[in-house]
Motif scaffolding. Structure first.
Motif, PDB file in Angstrom:
ATOM      1  N   LYS A  86       0.813  -1.206   0.000  1.00 35.03           N
ATOM      2  CA  LYS A  86       0.000   0.000   0.000  1.00 35.03           C
ATOM      3  C   LYS A  86       0.853   1.265   0.000  1.00 35.03           C
ATOM      4  O   LYS A  86       0.322   2.370   0.091  1.00 35.03           O
ATOM      5  N   GLY A 143      -3.235  -2.919  12.814  1.00 38.84           N
ATOM      6  CA  GLY A 143      -3.689  -1.539  12.736  1.00 38.84           C
ATOM      7  C   GLY A 143      -3.860  -0.920  14.112  1.00 38.84           C
ATOM      8  O   GLY A 143      -4.411  -1.541  15.029  1.00 38.84           O
ATOM      9  N   SER A 171      -4.182   5.435  12.874  1.00 40.05           N
ATOM     10  CA  SER A 171      -3.564   5.775  11.590  1.00 40.05           C
ATOM     11  C   SER A 171      -2.196   5.136  11.422  1.00 40.05           C
ATOM     12  O   SER A 171      -1.551   5.337  10.395  1.00 40.05           O
ATOM     13  N   ASP A 217     -11.560   2.508  -2.541  1.00 40.93           N
ATOM     14  CA  ASP A 217     -10.444   1.974  -1.753  1.00 40.93           C
ATOM     15  C   ASP A 217      -9.729   3.109  -1.033  1.00 40.93           C
ATOM     16  O   ASP A 217      -9.271   4.075  -1.662  1.00 40.93           O
ATOM     17  N   ALA A 218      -9.588   2.961   0.281  1.00 41.97           N
ATOM     18  CA  ALA A 218      -8.937   4.010   1.073  1.00 41.97           C
ATOM     19  C   ALA A 218      -7.505   4.286   0.617  1.00 41.97           C
ATOM     20  O   ALA A 218      -7.098   5.457   0.565  1.00 41.97           O
ATOM     21  N   GLU A 228     -14.383  11.334   5.949  1.00 43.73           N
ATOM     22  CA  GLU A 228     -13.525  10.202   5.608  1.00 43.73           C
ATOM     23  C   GLU A 228     -13.490   9.184   6.759  1.00 43.73           C
ATOM     24  O   GLU A 228     -13.119   9.522   7.887  1.00 43.73           O
ATOM     25  N   PRO A 229     -13.820   7.897   6.481  1.00 42.37           N
ATOM     26  CA  PRO A 229     -13.841   6.909   7.563  1.00 42.37           C
ATOM     27  C   PRO A 229     -12.483   6.321   7.912  1.00 42.37           C
ATOM     28  O   PRO A 229     -12.329   5.736   8.983  1.00 42.37           O
ATOM     29  N   ASP A 230     -11.488   6.471   7.044  1.00 44.36           N
ATOM     30  CA  ASP A 230     -10.205   5.799   7.261  1.00 44.36           C
ATOM     31  C   ASP A 230      -9.221   6.736   7.962  1.00 44.36           C
ATOM     32  O   ASP A 230      -8.951   7.846   7.473  1.00 44.36           O
ATOM     33  N   GLU A 287      -5.949   6.629   8.262  1.00 40.21           N
ATOM     34  CA  GLU A 287      -4.736   6.927   7.507  1.00 40.21           C
ATOM     35  C   GLU A 287      -4.988   8.029   6.491  1.00 40.21           C
ATOM     36  O   GLU A 287      -4.117   8.870   6.243  1.00 40.21           O
ATOM     37  N   VAL A 288      -6.168   8.044   5.869  1.00 40.76           N
ATOM     38  CA  VAL A 288      -6.497   9.108   4.912  1.00 40.76           C
ATOM     39  C   VAL A 288      -6.624  10.436   5.646  1.00 40.76           C
ATOM     40  O   VAL A 288      -6.136  11.473   5.174  1.00 40.76           O
ATOM     41  N   ARG A 289      -7.269  10.426   6.800  1.00 45.90           N
ATOM     42  CA  ARG A 289      -7.382  11.672   7.577  1.00 45.90           C
ATOM     43  C   ARG A 289      -6.002  12.184   7.970  1.00 45.90           C
ATOM     44  O   ARG A 289      -5.733  13.399   7.941  1.00 45.90           O
ATOM     45  N   ASP A 324     -10.254  10.848  16.484  1.00 43.36           N
ATOM     46  CA  ASP A 324      -8.795  10.966  16.382  1.00 43.36           C
ATOM     47  C   ASP A 324      -8.165  11.563  17.638  1.00 43.36           C
ATOM     48  O   ASP A 324      -6.971  11.852  17.648  1.00 43.36           O
TER      49      ASP A 324
END
Length: 771
Positions: free
Chosen positions: A178, A268, A271, A421-422, A453-455, A457-459, A487
């Motif tokens: 990823k 996980g 993040s 896909d995140a 945004e639910p993910d 790592e994206v945030r 967060d």
């Protein structure tokens, strides 16, 4: 690569060592070909008959001098030979350089030859990445850093960047499928670091110095670890080639000090990740087995470079190393077979695009790199279609490859930010090349991602990318991220938000204050816990026009070094001070007036926390004798070098009580003790809700580790201790009053058993009496 010249560079004379065995030389070595030839060399091993063992070898580059890494691609051979990054052009692709090298970069440090720039690695975005060891410093293209970093260089645009800084003494860099970056570490009870762009990671501050920007006010930790605790995982790969059953997706680490190869799951953790050991793949009584580098081959096996020397201690400067041997091991499945000989460079662009969907990571990585080098524009429409419409790994591979060919413009980025896909959404955000102005549709999409945004790592990536956007859009994104309560305890997101917000303060502090008056963030838990006091501290600390730090040289001035106060750097005594500023009246008055404005606009419930931040900022840097009347009215009188008496006394009482009752287990630096006491530094429980922390202190906490009850201490003692741990070690959480402790004590009266985390989460805030 044969590292034979270590530990002394050829042609240089060591004039002195410092107390950490960092060498000082009489000159900077010249690059090839006008250099003093060393013993290091690059050797190509070849398996001509395809049986899995090489029959021939050829030295293709010789005479190198303290060489740490070699990598092929983008038309030649790249060699890390500090202080230089060298490029040997190879137009035929046979591994033999066409001639003498080009110096692409210079300025990497050479003071400590066991902690140099190393581990050249192609990132999925087409940049050349490397890491930098701990005790050698660097100044590359006017970018200065004190070792401990991940850096990157673009081979076509000739751009150098510091990707992240801090960390231990890394000697590896591995990207997973990823595109996440991981490195090993020289610490114990750790599998290393998960690196993110712009990240600032914990380090040995007194020895290795501060970050290259002031006002960081925090650092990212290494990944929490569970399992084999001995030092150290110096080299690792994330295995994703499908030929080692049971280990797919695991981190495989070489541990040279303990002659071990360890498998570890990445789990996980918001993040980022934590690591959990599964099993040791290799253990041996052979003390000369020293795995120092790893790579996955086209056959799906892991190849391990073995230093092959009983000696591992670098602190003895004598050259008594055994340079007569070295081994390469293969870690393979029982049904392993050699890979067929392939020449991917001979394949068409269409065939390489098909390989992007191969289940084997080795083939995907090389196909992507070759397509990026070719820049065959005929393949671009199909790649962009796959990035938009495909799912899973193929979409991400197509995105990376198309980016290498043509970059990431706003028109293409917009649909990718709605991808299912995140990881695709994350990389669309990360690779965005900001333009001014940003198209309204794209700006709206970015703000919408920050809001929904639910993910995690994206945030986290949104928080970092906002720093590259125009101010209004950056603040709109931050505003939505700050409102995300999920967060609050994340190990990366709050600090990445802060570092972007601090950049905005540097750019235009008044605009940030105007924004705060209108944004309605004061009751957001993340703002309360992580940002408000940091903003106040930042404004109060910035009182001059020349921020700087100092390295104290004990050889030049032993008395100044001996008198260097421990409190000037978190972690204890050492070479460096933290960042300090001079006192410039115009700058001082402007920023302290801004600090007063911040306190004036804040709700009354927030002012004690902000005042703590202001006092912490005033304690930084050169002495200041005068405060604006507006600020004095809010925080009380202040004498430089002596905070307000009550605050100073409480802080000192808290430190003394902590050292008496808590430090024997939690340690003076808050780092904790393995299997005994949890670390307090950056702990969400310490920096989070006051009532939860008080309950833990009163009745204890049970879980993986037991925190004993401290309810026998009185309210004043507990308030002093808890305030201390919320403001020490770079923390900026608010103080805890004795009245608050008393209120929580009354509310939990009669409880005799320790709390659990689930019970604390179910507890509402302690009730506040009406006034």
């Amino acid at each position: 690569m044969q590292y034979l010249q270590y530990p002394f560079p050829a042609g240089l004379t060591i004039t002195a060592y410092d107390q950490y065995l960092r060498a000082r030389y009489d000159r900077v070595p010249a690059p090839p070909p006008n250099h003093v030839r060393g013993a290091d060399k690059i050797t190509v091993l070849e398996d001509k008959d395809g049986d899995g063992s090489f029959e021939s070898h050829q030295d293709v580059i010789t005479g190198l001098n303290i060489t740490t890494s070699v990598l092929t691609g983008h038309g030649g051979v790249w060699v890390m030979n500090p202080p230089y990054l060298l490029f040997y052009r190879d137009t035929t692709g046979d591994g033999l350089p066409d001639g003498e090298p080009e110096v692409r970069l210079s300025g990497f440090g050479l003071e400590d030859t066991h902690s140099l720039a190393n581990s050249l690695t192609w990132g999925p975005d087409g940049w050349l990445y490397g890491v930098h060891g701990s005790t050698s410093t660097a100044r590359v293209r006017d970018v200065s850093f004190l070792g401990q970093a991940v850096w990157r260089y673009h081979p076509d645009s000739d751009v150098f960047e510091l990707f992240a800084q801090g960390g231990g003494n890394p000697w590896t860099l591995s990207f997973d499928r990823k595109g996440r970056a991981f490195s090993g570490d020289n610490g114990g009870n750790s599998r290393g670091f998960h690196w993110v762009g712009g990240g600032r990671y914990e380090k040995n501050w007194p020895k290795h110095g501060p970050f290259n920007r002031p006002y960081s006010y925090g650092s990212l930790p290494n990944m929490d670890h569970e399992g084999y605790a001995a030092r150290f995982a110096m080299t690792s790969v994330v295995y994703e080639d499908g030929r080692l059953p049971g280990y797919e997706g695991q981190l495989i680490s070489g541990m040279a000090l303990t002659s071990r190869v360890q498998a570890t799951r990445l789990v996980g953790d918001g993040s980022t990740f934590r690591t959990v050991d599964t099993e040791a793949l290799v253990t041996t009584d052979d003390r000369s087995f020293r795995p120092v580098d790893m790579a996955v081959g086209p056959d799906g096996a892991i190849y391990v470079a073995d230093w092959c020397d009983i000696r591992m201690d670098h602190t003895d400067p004598r050259d008594t190393w055994d340079k007569s041997c070295g081994r390469i091991w293969r870690l393979r499945a029982k049904d392993w077979r050699p890979a067929p000989r392939v020449d991917l460079a001979a394949r068409s662009s269409g065939q390489l695009v098909q390989l992007l969907d191969d289940p084997r990571k080795w083939y995907r990585d090389h196909a992507r790199r070759l397509l990026g080098e070719r820049r065959d524009r005929a393949a671009l429409p199909e790649l962009r279609r796959l990035a938009r419409e495909a799912r899973g790994q193929l979409a991400l591979e197509a995105l990376w490859t198309a980016y290498q060919m043509a970059g990431m413009d706003q028109e293409w980025a917009l649909p990718l930010m709605s991808h299912g896909d995140a990881p695709v959404r994350l990389w669309a955000v990360r690779l965005l090349q900001p333009a001014t102005p940003v198209h309204p549709a794209l700006a709206g999409k970015l703000v919408g991602l920050a809001r929904s945004e639910p993910d995690p790592e994206v945030r986290s990536e949104l928080a970092n990318t906002a720093a590259r956007l125009e101010p209004g859009l950056a603040r709109a994104i931050l505003q939505e991220l700050i409102r995300r309560p999920e967060d609050l305890a994340d190990k990366q997101v709050p600090l990445r938000i802060w570092w972007t917000l601090e950049q905005e303060i540097t750019r235009d502090a008044d605009s940030v204050l105007n924004w705060l008056e209108e944004a309605g963030l004061w009751q957001a838990p993340l703002f309360t816990a992580h940002l408000g006091a940091r903003i106040a501290q930042r404004l109060a600390a910035d009182r001059g026009d020349t921020p700087s730090f100092t390295r104290l040289d004990p050889d030049a001035n032993w008395k100044a070094y001996a008198e260097h106060p421990r409190v000037l750097m978190p972690g204890g005594k050492g070479d460096y001070t933290d960042w300090r500023t001079n006192d410039t009246p115009q700058v001082r008055d402007r920023n302290l007036t801004r600090a007063a404005r911040l306190l004036e606009m804040a709700p009354a419930s927030q002012r004690d926390r902000l005042a703590t931040g202001v006092r912490a900022g005033l304690a930084e840097g050169a002495a200041t004798q005068r405060l604006p009347d507006r600020l004095v009215a809010l925080i009380g009188p202040w004498r430089s070098g002596q905070p307000q008496a009550a605050t100073a006394n409480r802080s000192e009482r808290g430190r003394e009580a902590f050292e008496t009752y808590c430090a024997p287990c939690h340690q003076s630096d808050g780092g904790g003790m393995e299997r005994l006491a949890a670390p307090l530094r950056r702990s969400p429980l310490v920096l989070g809700r006051e009532d939860s922390l008080i309950r833990i202190a009163l009745q204890g906490l049970k879980g993986e580790l037991l925190m004993p009850a401290m309810g026998t201490l009185d309210d004043q003692q507990l308030a002093a201790i808890l305030t201390y741990i919320r403001t020490a070690w770079g923390h900026a959480a608010g103080p805890i009053a004795a009245e608050t402790v008393a209120r929580v004590r009354t509310g939990s009266e009669g409880r005799t058993s320790p709390w659990t985390r689930d019970e604390l989460a179910r507890q509402g805030p302690a009730s506040t009496p009406r006034r």
